[in-house]
Design a protein around this motif. Structure first.
Motif, mmCIF file in Angstrom:
data_model
loop_
_atom_site.group_PDB
_atom_site.id
_atom_site.type_symbol
_atom_site.label_atom_id
_atom_site.label_comp_id
_atom_site.label_asym_id
_atom_site.label_seq_id
_atom_site.Cartn_x
_atom_site.Cartn_y
_atom_site.Cartn_z
ATOM 1 N N GLY A 79 0.803 -1.218 0.000
ATOM 2 C CA GLY A 79 0.000 0.000 0.000
ATOM 3 C C GLY A 79 0.838 1.270 0.000
ATOM 4 O O GLY A 79 0.553 2.215 -0.757
ATOM 5 N N VAL A 80 1.902 1.315 0.807
ATOM 6 C CA VAL A 80 2.746 2.512 0.870
ATOM 7 C C VAL A 80 3.484 2.708 -0.453
ATOM 8 O O VAL A 80 3.545 3.828 -0.987
ATOM 9 C CB VAL A 80 3.734 2.406 2.045
ATOM 10 N N ILE B 132 -7.028 0.847 -11.412
ATOM 11 C CA ILE B 132 -6.785 -0.535 -10.956
ATOM 12 C C ILE B 132 -7.193 -0.681 -9.495
ATOM 13 O O ILE B 132 -7.830 -1.668 -9.103
ATOM 14 C CB ILE B 132 -5.297 -0.906 -11.156
ATOM 15 N N ALA B 133 -6.833 0.311 -8.664
ATOM 16 C CA ALA B 133 -7.191 0.261 -7.246
ATOM 17 C C ALA B 133 -8.708 0.285 -7.060
ATOM 18 O O ALA B 133 -9.246 -0.402 -6.177
ATOM 19 C CB ALA B 133 -6.542 1.426 -6.506
ATOM 20 N N GLU B 134 -9.410 1.055 -7.872
ATOM 21 C CA GLU B 134 -10.868 1.117 -7.755
ATOM 22 C C GLU B 134 -11.513 -0.203 -8.126
ATOM 23 O O GLU B 134 -12.510 -0.620 -7.525
ATOM 24 C CB GLU B 134 -11.398 2.242 -8.637
ATOM 25 N N VAL B 135 -10.946 -0.873 -9.123
ATOM 26 C CA VAL B 135 -11.479 -2.192 -9.504
ATOM 27 C C VAL B 135 -11.296 -3.183 -8.350
ATOM 28 O O VAL B 135 -12.212 -3.937 -8.004
ATOM 29 C CB VAL B 135 -10.780 -2.696 -10.776
ATOM 30 N N LEU B 136 -10.104 -3.185 -7.747
ATOM 31 C CA LEU B 136 -9.846 -4.098 -6.631
ATOM 32 C C LEU B 136 -10.718 -3.766 -5.431
ATOM 33 O O LEU B 136 -11.188 -4.663 -4.724
ATOM 34 C CB LEU B 136 -8.369 -4.033 -6.240
ATOM 35 N N TRP C 113 -4.717 -3.691 0.927
ATOM 36 C CA TRP C 113 -3.746 -2.610 0.819
ATOM 37 C C TRP C 113 -4.312 -1.382 0.113
ATOM 38 O O TRP C 113 -3.675 -0.312 0.125
ATOM 39 C CB TRP C 113 -2.518 -3.089 0.053
ATOM 40 N N VAL C 114 -5.478 -1.475 -0.498
ATOM 41 C CA VAL C 114 -6.008 -0.371 -1.297
ATOM 42 C C VAL C 114 -6.286 0.850 -0.416
ATOM 43 O O VAL C 114 -5.981 1.997 -0.789
ATOM 44 C CB VAL C 114 -7.281 -0.808 -2.041
ATOM 45 N N GLY C 115 -6.870 0.624 0.763
ATOM 46 C CA GLY C 115 -7.150 1.748 1.656
ATOM 47 C C GLY C 115 -5.892 2.480 2.075
ATOM 48 O O GLY C 115 -5.854 3.720 2.088
ATOM 49 N N MET C 116 -4.851 1.718 2.396
ATOM 50 C CA MET C 116 -3.575 2.335 2.758
ATOM 51 C C MET C 116 -3.001 3.138 1.597
ATOM 52 O O MET C 116 -2.500 4.257 1.778
ATOM 53 C CB MET C 116 -2.583 1.246 3.188
ATOM 54 N N SER C 117 -3.073 2.600 0.392
ATOM 55 C CA SER C 117 -2.490 3.284 -0.767
ATOM 56 C C SER C 117 -3.201 4.610 -1.053
ATOM 57 O O SER C 117 -2.555 5.595 -1.423
ATOM 58 C CB SER C 117 -2.559 2.374 -2.005
ATOM 59 N N SER D 248 2.156 6.351 -7.088
ATOM 60 C CA SER D 248 1.015 6.924 -7.803
ATOM 61 C C SER D 248 0.884 8.421 -7.539
ATOM 62 O O SER D 248 0.683 9.218 -8.463
ATOM 63 C CB SER D 248 -0.268 6.202 -7.393
ATOM 64 N N GLY D 249 1.009 8.829 -6.300
ATOM 65 C CA GLY D 249 0.847 10.241 -5.969
ATOM 66 C C GLY D 249 2.015 11.099 -6.422
ATOM 67 O O GLY D 249 1.822 12.257 -6.818
ATOM 68 N N TYR D 250 3.220 10.558 -6.377
ATOM 69 C CA TYR D 250 4.397 11.378 -6.706
ATOM 70 C C TYR D 250 4.516 11.622 -8.207
ATOM 71 O O TYR D 250 4.759 12.753 -8.642
ATOM 72 C CB TYR D 250 5.656 10.703 -6.180
ATOM 73 N N TYR D 251 4.340 10.586 -9.007
ATOM 74 C CA TYR D 251 4.522 10.742 -10.457
ATOM 75 C C TYR D 251 3.301 11.373 -11.117
ATOM 76 O O TYR D 251 3.439 12.138 -12.083
ATOM 77 C CB TYR D 251 4.842 9.392 -11.103
ATOM 78 N N GLY D 252 2.108 11.062 -10.611
ATOM 79 C CA GLY D 252 0.902 11.704 -11.124
ATOM 80 C C GLY D 252 0.653 11.411 -12.600
ATOM 81 O O GLY D 252 1.164 10.452 -13.188
#
Length: 344
Positions: free
Chosen positions: A160-161, A181-185, A217-221, A167-171
């Motif tokens: 997750g981290v 992908i995270a929303e599908v999971l 791990w999706v919530g953490m990510s 994901s957040g850094y590269y945008g």
């Protein structure tokens, strides 16, 4: 009108003596972020009490089977369903540790004498339907539940981290793709994933841990991504990028240390959730299989004989409740201590 002719001493008009060395002296000791946070945790009595109780339960989980001296899988059907009996407490009438049990007709009987158990034989938590020592099985089951919870929390932490930080850094397009992908999971029910894992793998610790980690791990990510989006525009990140530091170094050396508080808090909340989910799976028959035991399987076994032998369910239920409440209260204390908005 009377006049006051009292003279004022000349010393009172002298300028004040100021010690320049003491004027810049710092009276309050200099504390780091973690030292200040630990002081705040210590001031939270509920968090400290929860930490002590949690450590005590973890120690008992590993020392309990050794203290009892009994095998958790040794069966003795002639001594099944015995109530709790503890040395020194058996003569205290108002405590339920004297080996007696009240029958549905209201008659109180000594189960140990009725089943011809030796006088020097004690079962601190009683026995189950197969005559196995519940004290040993409860603490071995606690080991399994904690192992699954910590394993799932570790996988959530690593995956997750990493996923959220990248994901957040590269945008941009990469962030857009990773979030879809995270929303599908996230849209896949965890129970469905567990059933699929059990069909592919054998029911056990590995299948439960993998099933909880597929979507856990999706919530953490998402939390980490939101924090990275806020931090990456800060001046210290822009300064590091100006000095020529690589993206990997910026994430590892600057972003992750500033995310430590959020990571610790979310990890602490994920552990009791994992313990409860494992107990739920074992209770409905999708968890560990006999003769392996966890708190969930023990509660399931005790629930089947709740009316006749309530101690077989009440004891493991109390243990899992204490563990979950302790973790949650400690997580609340850490959240208050590590949250910058809570600081004076």
């Amino acid at each position: 009108m009377a006049q006051n002719n009292e003279k004022i001493a000349a010393e009172k008009f002298a300028p004040a003596i100021i010690d320049s060395a003491k004027s810049e002296e710092i009276n309050k000791p200099s504390l780091s972020f973690w030292q200040d946070s630990w002081m705040r945790v210590r001031k939270n009595k509920a968090a400290v009490a929860s930490l002590v109780i949690m450590m005590f339960m973890i120690i008992l989980a590993f020392l309990g089977p050794v203290i009892s001296g009994k095998d958790s899988e040794a069966q003795n059907v002639t001594q099944n369903n015995l109530p709790p009996k503890v040395q020194g407490l058996e003569n205290v009438s108002w405590l339920p540790f004297d080996g007696t049990k009240t029958l549905p007709n209201g008659k109180e009987v000594d189960y140990y004498k009725q089943k011809n158990v030796d006088e020097d034989e004690y079962y601190w938590f009683g026995t189950d339907a197969l005559g196995r020592d519940l004290f040993t099985r409860v603490w071995e089951g606690t080991q399994v539940s904690l192992y699954i919870a910590f394993l799932a929390a570790l996988i959530d932490l690593v995956v997750g981290v990493t996923y959220g930080a990248v994901s957040g850094y590269y945008g941009g397009r990469l962030d857009n793709t990773m979030q879809r992908i995270a929303e599908v999971l996230m849209g896949i029910p965890t129970l469905v994933v567990v059933i699929l894992m059990i069909l592919v793998l054998e029911p056990g610790i590995v299948s439960i841990a993998v099933a909880m980690s597929v979507t856990g791990w999706v919530g953490m990510s998402r939390v980490i991504r939101a924090q990275v989006l806020k931090l990456k525009e800060q001046e210290f990140i822009l300064a590091s990028r100006t000095l020529g530091n690589s993206n990997t170094k910026i994430i590892s050396k600057h972003l992750l240390p500033n995310l430590a508080g959020v990571i610790i808090i979310n990890t602490m909340f994920s552990i009791p959730n994992a313990i409860f989910f494992e107990a739920f799976l074992s209770f409905i028959g999708l968890g560990l299989q006999p003769p392996d035991a966890s708190l969930g399987t023990l509660i399931d076994d005790g629930f089947k004989v709740l009316r006749l032998h309530p101690h077989e369910m009440i004891i493991p239920a109390i243990v899992i409740s204490i563990i979950m409440v302790s973790f949650n209260m400690l997580a609340d204390g850490l959240r208050d201590a590590l949250d910058p908005k809570m600081r004076d």
